[in-house]
Design a protein around this motif. Structure first.
Motif, short mmCIF file in Angstrom:
data_model
loop_
_atom_site.label_atom_id
_atom_site.label_comp_id
_atom_site.label_asym_id
_atom_site.label_seq_id
_atom_site.Cartn_x
_atom_site.Cartn_y
_atom_site.Cartn_z
N CYS A 97 48.93 65.02 43.91
CA CYS A 97 49.09 63.58 43.75
C CYS A 97 48.25 63.11 42.56
O CYS A 97 47.13 63.58 42.36
CB CYS A 97 48.63 62.83 44.99
N GLU A 98 48.82 62.22 41.80
CA GLU A 98 48.03 61.49 40.82
C GLU A 98 47.16 60.52 41.60
O GLU A 98 47.63 59.82 42.49
CB GLU A 98 48.97 60.74 39.88
N LEU A 115 53.00 63.78 42.27
CA LEU A 115 53.22 64.12 40.86
C LEU A 115 54.71 64.28 40.54
O LEU A 115 55.47 64.81 41.34
CB LEU A 115 52.49 65.43 40.55
N GLY A 116 55.09 63.82 39.37
CA GLY A 116 56.46 64.03 38.91
C GLY A 116 57.45 63.17 39.65
O GLY A 116 58.61 63.56 39.79
N SER A 117 57.01 62.01 40.13
CA SER A 117 57.93 61.08 40.80
C SER A 117 58.60 61.68 42.01
O SER A 117 59.73 61.33 42.35
CB SER A 117 59.01 60.58 39.83
N GLY A 156 58.00 57.42 44.25
CA GLY A 156 59.01 56.95 43.30
C GLY A 156 60.16 56.28 44.01
O GLY A 156 60.57 56.70 45.10
N ARG A 202 58.37 62.83 46.29
CA ARG A 202 57.85 62.29 47.53
C ARG A 202 56.69 63.19 47.99
O ARG A 202 56.63 64.37 47.64
CB ARG A 202 58.97 62.30 48.59
N THR A 242 55.47 67.87 47.25
CA THR A 242 54.49 68.33 46.28
C THR A 242 53.14 68.53 46.94
O THR A 242 52.86 67.96 47.99
CB THR A 242 54.34 67.33 45.13
#
Lengths: 333, 333, 333, 333, 333, 333
Positions: D29-30, D18-20, D94, D22, D26
């Motif tokens: 995850c999307e 999430l949020g670009s 990302g 790694r 985080t």
């Protein structure tokens, strides 16, 4: 050369209102940890260097979470002193352009700012170490941290460590005069200097209005710096082309090296300078040739712009790949 | 009776790791504002009372966001002094049971803790006011805030305001002895006292081990308190039945009133006592009969447990509806 | 000049699927409140102006949340009428370019659209006020709101208030013909006009295809407008250079002033025109010189592009700082 | 021509921190589903085509969620075989620039990769179908899927379906040699070919270093391809101008058509090529004239860059609107 | 018996402030779709029934997302009429107890409420169908929907479909008198009735204060209902034991069947009654014996309480497993 | 006793759809790492034990993130082998009751399941270690991991380490027969056994239907186990009272010790048994008296239920505090 690098600095809790809003607009903040020298320490650990980070963190949940974050990324944290009143914090609100931000400090009374210099046994900390790194932010925090930096530099110098310093002038922490007095003294022991135009003034060098990405301007600054300071390596990096690219300069023993121009995409510009410093230290420790050195350091800086948080969580392989490809691009198009 | 109520206290930034995790497990914190007296002020404004809140907040993004939150909920904020070093903060991590939490304070050096008593012109602040409310947290912050509370109480008393105080003892802020010395003096001017078993000790009353939800225990305490203190109204509320319900007690002019037992659902227990205090103040200002008073105050407390954040954002209509229905339930089942 | 400004308009609930997705792709929407004149009112309150906002909001949770949001940002909300059926809403889905968006209105039957003109006592509302602001969106909502605007303009004119109007033509709300008929009548009482090329047509002016950021085109339009309308000040702002910058034009008593070119970064373009209007009103109320006026209004517009939500939540200090720096940049590079 | 299109491929679970960030940064995850041919199938269903998608998905929660996602967007899923061991997955982190991404595959042993060719009754699947689409990713998965593709192509050819293939070379899945061997055979039955420079090599064509957005280079490639392969239509699309725009080329019966240049905004570049393919198939099925065809296919590709996830969830009306407007822009500015 | 079931109702957008907050506390709402009969339709499709859902949805992004959600879960949506003004919405804020919620309707002027009865060709819709289901919410929406329900019931009856109706009385939509008049007429054609105590009053039955989970009370109600109405099956379900368990009752041809007591965990109580109805319909279609029927219907209801959103997204296998285990537990402990 | 503990097991990526939904309802999953023995290793490191964890993780982003998570919590990770095909994963969807969950494994072909026993040099790994811990999940993964467990147990036994084993039977991984064959052999070397009723059957003990929280049943089981196996310590823990409390039993050298009953609050039950094991190991290493041992192990288990994720991230001080308070409660109420 022994590959153990010691970094000294302050690790802060960074609060960023979610979704690039202002604190007033949200009930959620991203909370991560960072700080100039911690960023360098994490990057070095990620590159496989034995990276030791020294600071003081409070013995509470904030301090433990900060320490665990460093440990997560492979930094050796056993030298971190626990105690003191609080962790430094700052609020980072989204700015008007992708590389500006609105920063509200709440870092007074932090454990490291109020630490006693006697808490740090530098002879012990530097045992088996090859390198000591700090930035101009640390001595700016308090008379205590200035003393701690002086102790560390003196001991490192005596023990034969290479010393690197990112001048990193912060006008919110001290005046230009105070910075000049402190940094000019400290930098007389520094072997690897990272500076930009404004920071050259801290070191007493009156550079022109030109940006240091200009070859002549950088050359002039290095000539002046080398008259007063012993640094064998001087590096500088800056965003160019309306902040869509980055370019680095390096002076090694008086010889000037210019990087490729690396295009970038700004998600989070915090720590981009630290990414440059870390890759520079890595390359010097590994006797990277100077023309390659300036490219990997600048490529690391470019990459950092698209990594969220303070840390440049990419491997040296990824950096080399990016550096090579950008170079190829530059040839091909 | 004029319906303007002035509350004095500290508004803090509360950071709660998202999803009931620990700070170490997440990069996201819920960031809301609250504090015992601010919670009372917001509830009163929500009930339609002219609610004025007095504190000192830093002149930065944290202070502005805190002020705006109060303003959002209808609190009159023009008496808030701006300045000082920082806002108080605390980290609230999820606990082992739904009503325990792990709390890490970072509230030293806050603007209100370091405020100068001379900054508050109580004659001006209390003009046209009917009521002054504070809790035992505010005098605990610093010698300054103790002085500010003494000034406020003395002036309120002189100007004929009703004074309410939630004893709210916090062992992390001061010792029992220090609290006893300060609170016993302040409470000699208090007309409406909110206390629990432990807090009775602060006021020098040696209650038994029984909980105050026991009729005899509460009666005993009130008899003792009324010998020393002038309070015409004494209230107390506590969770019962393994924290699945709440019950309140009230002593009005020596007469004891017991609430219904209101079942509750714990999402966020912070501010439940403040919800009791606010509804009590509202009811007294509106000459609510005592048996109704104890029910709406206890129902407000029960409801708060399922409202996220510090504030009890429900209308008096909702509280009355809940109070009535629960009573009916108690009869029917 | 008295610094109380009254704005009239519709506040809507804006639903934006989280993460710039389409409604079909997510179970989460960002829900904020906004609307052209509310945006102006919030900006004015943020600049320290006594900003009164007039609308009608339903007496339910939607209406209360909208009102509280305005109150949070310091807008005086006591003139907002409560009642009616519903709040207007719209769905804002991410567009193909950073400045386009897919907008689905659900604003029919809103409280303000169905309000009775008799509900608004303009003599009372305008007491002590210096300025009245509205946009062409409000009269487009319904015959009722057209009547309300006419009543407000007539009364404001009679009572000597300055009247500003952002023509803001919305083809989804009414036809060009209907808009022309209504706005040409209303604008005969307007002292400060904000228009773009398309909107000039609403006022009956046939401008060329050139954008109004062209000096000659803007001059021509102003000459034409001044023949028919009494406006002493005419302003216009537009994105230029592939939407990477913004430029504003101002005509004050026939004299043309051009802003610097301010680069921008688009996070949320909604409300950028309102930011221009608000800063223009602020500057005129404070007798800002015209060349400075056009710069702060355009800088405010540029800044808004990187603030999420409808509101331009920045202080006048921040705007002046940005305006000054951009000017300096333009000189230096 | 009957408007039923059958696509064959692998649908994978895509995990994006999430949020670009790694994965290391985080705990969120999307998780969306996609895959080259599934993206084509969803786009076709969105355009109103009877779109049938063929794959094999495990009979567990992952497989069901994948199938439901396709069904949500109107794809006919009754031909999907359930069973096998697992769904393919990949982690998408990302990248350093908006159009690069760090991709970690975990797709071995997927249900479709390990499927038995005998599970697919192509005569039955192709009944009433007009078109068969696949990409070069599917035969790359395993010897099984290569066999499945060969079976499908042979049967489609025998039954008179038009066959389209996006060469889509993935060096992580097979070598250039293996790809060349397989694809050169398969493409001898293909009527509509989508290729880029690198993929031309897979088909044995040695193109120059020029990008295929160059008219001469594209013409040369088509001439070569048409000597060996029967494809009546050859299409290609590529990002140009530092990835701020996109341009498509089409060869229909030897005639070359060039699209407008469509500016784009990169939120999610995954599936942009599939958007081109789908619009191309749609247009050919509807006898769109070639100059219009290349524009809607390229516009669809441009739009996809700002739609999150793999799927281009826009209607043909939106695409035509975007295509027309961009063309107008190109004239006007 | 043919296994095609047709349900008729309204699908609404449900907005729930994230994290069980109030709208006033967050900028994020969970946005899902649901509605009593849609919930039944989704559950039936999940159990493998050919489930057709009939409603009218606006031809905009809201309507399309609603339709896609139904399609995602396997509901046949080709009979949904597109058009009208808007989709109905409601705000669902967290309640004081886990099974209460604060509901704000914004469903007036919805496409289905304003639909023309002539838009629905019931002979066509019911072709090949075995069952028609509706709830008392649909006729409550408007005179139009009452007419639509009457048309549907009459046609279904004529065509020999089984008709089921969940009485579902909503006091916010119509008065008891209006409901009684409409529902008593409609229920004369209903074969399967789902009612609770309050709803029995709608049908003119004066039940005692006892809950219908009492055997005698349920028996009495069924005896009364069977005197007036033709329903062969009557079902009822209710939460018991302070809402920690659920119990169902069934009357089949005058015989009473009681379910096991199923403990539950409340995450989202919306749609729990619909889960009961759907499992009842499924079981009746599959000639499940009555004692098993009441258990799977009640188990489905218990399970729904822990599934977020309106839909009971569990398979019949999961329901049977839960039903069996709970029964075993009841024996063992 | 040397305080270095080595644990061997599989670390998996756990995907939990956000907000306790099903995968089909969300595009967001919580992604954390865990696994029975990793949970023990993290808890031990948190208690200050030198905790070494052994596994094999793929040399990709998944493997690195897993390793970093362990490192973050202080686990020594230098013995983790990198390589192999993939990391094991599982999907954890919310269950019908707070302690049930729907688990979908995708762990075949994981690096550790396919590891070569020769990759692990147990003499080297166990150098200076005092303890070896594993659970019955690890030998269940593959013949390879069974061999690895046998190698490790044999070497640990030879080198004089204490061996603990949580029998942890998983019917999804192997049959009761296969488990019995493997575990009965392995457990002949185990000194500390953790078992429940079902797992006793794995070890060939035919316990009654009574739960092991029954004193007599536990005593019987221990008597039987001690006839066949050499374990000096046998522990067991189970949820009681409708899963609102937990109780543990311990057999030390034939003596039975029963814990207090600790009430609990279920946020995340995964890893609760591992919390018991870790605290048991910690206590035995520190020569905790048996009656205290059973209390801290059971209190640790109770606490874990309210910590999100697999890991019991609490200090031994917190556990002791909770254990003591609960005991006091039990006395007082």
């Amino acid at each position: 050369m022994k590959q153990k690098v010691v970094s000294l600095g302050e690790t802060m809790l960074r609060m960023s209102p979610l979704g690039s809003t202002r604190l007033d607009q949200t009930n959620n903040c991203e909370t991560v940890f960072g700080g100039s020298e911690a960023n360098v320490a994490v990057a070095l650990a990620t590159y496989g260097i034995n990276s030791v980070y020294v600071t003081k963190l409070p013995d509470n949940a904030f301090g433990q979470a900060a320490l665990n974050t460093l440990r997560q990324h492979g930094v050796e944290t056993s030298r971190i002193i626990r105690g003191g009143e609080r962790i430094g914090m700052y609020l980072l609100e989204g700015g008007y352009t992708p590389c500006s931000n609105i920063c509200t400090y709440d870092r007074k009374h932090s454990a490291i700012a109020d630490a006693d210099p006697a808490e740090f046994d530098w002879h012990e900390i530097f045992r088996d170490a090859a390198w000591f790194h700090f930035s101009g932010i640390t001595p700016a925090l308090s008379p205590s941290t200035l003393q701690i930096c002086e102790d560390a530099c003196r001991t490192a110098h005596e023990m034969g460590l290479i010393i690197s310093c990112d001048v990193n002038y912060r006008s919110k922490l001290w005046t230009m005069d105070a910075a000049a007095k402190a940094m000019q003294k400290l930098c007389r022991l520094v072997n690897v200097l990272i500076v930009n135009e404004e920071e050259a003034k801290v070191l007493g060098i009156d550079v022109t209005n030109e940006r240091l990405t200009d070859h002549a301007a950088f050359t002039d600054m290095c000539t002046c710096l080398r008259e007063t300071y012993p640094a064998a390596v001087i590096g500088s990096v800056a965003r160019i082309n309306l902040a869509t690219a980055v370019k680095g300069m390096l002076c090694v023993d008086g010889q000037i090296y210019e990087s490729e121009t690396y295009t970038l995409h700004i998600k989070d510009p915090i720590g981009a300078g630290d990414a440059f410093s870390a890759a520079l230290i890595y390359g010097l420790l590994n006797n990277e040739p100077a023309h390659s050195l300036v490219n990997i350091a600048t490529a690391a800086c470019a990459i950092k712009h698209c990594i969220k948080g303070d840390f440049n969580l990419v491997s040296m392989d990824e950096i080399r790949g990016f550096a090579a490809k950008a170079g190829a691009d530059a040839v091909k198009r």
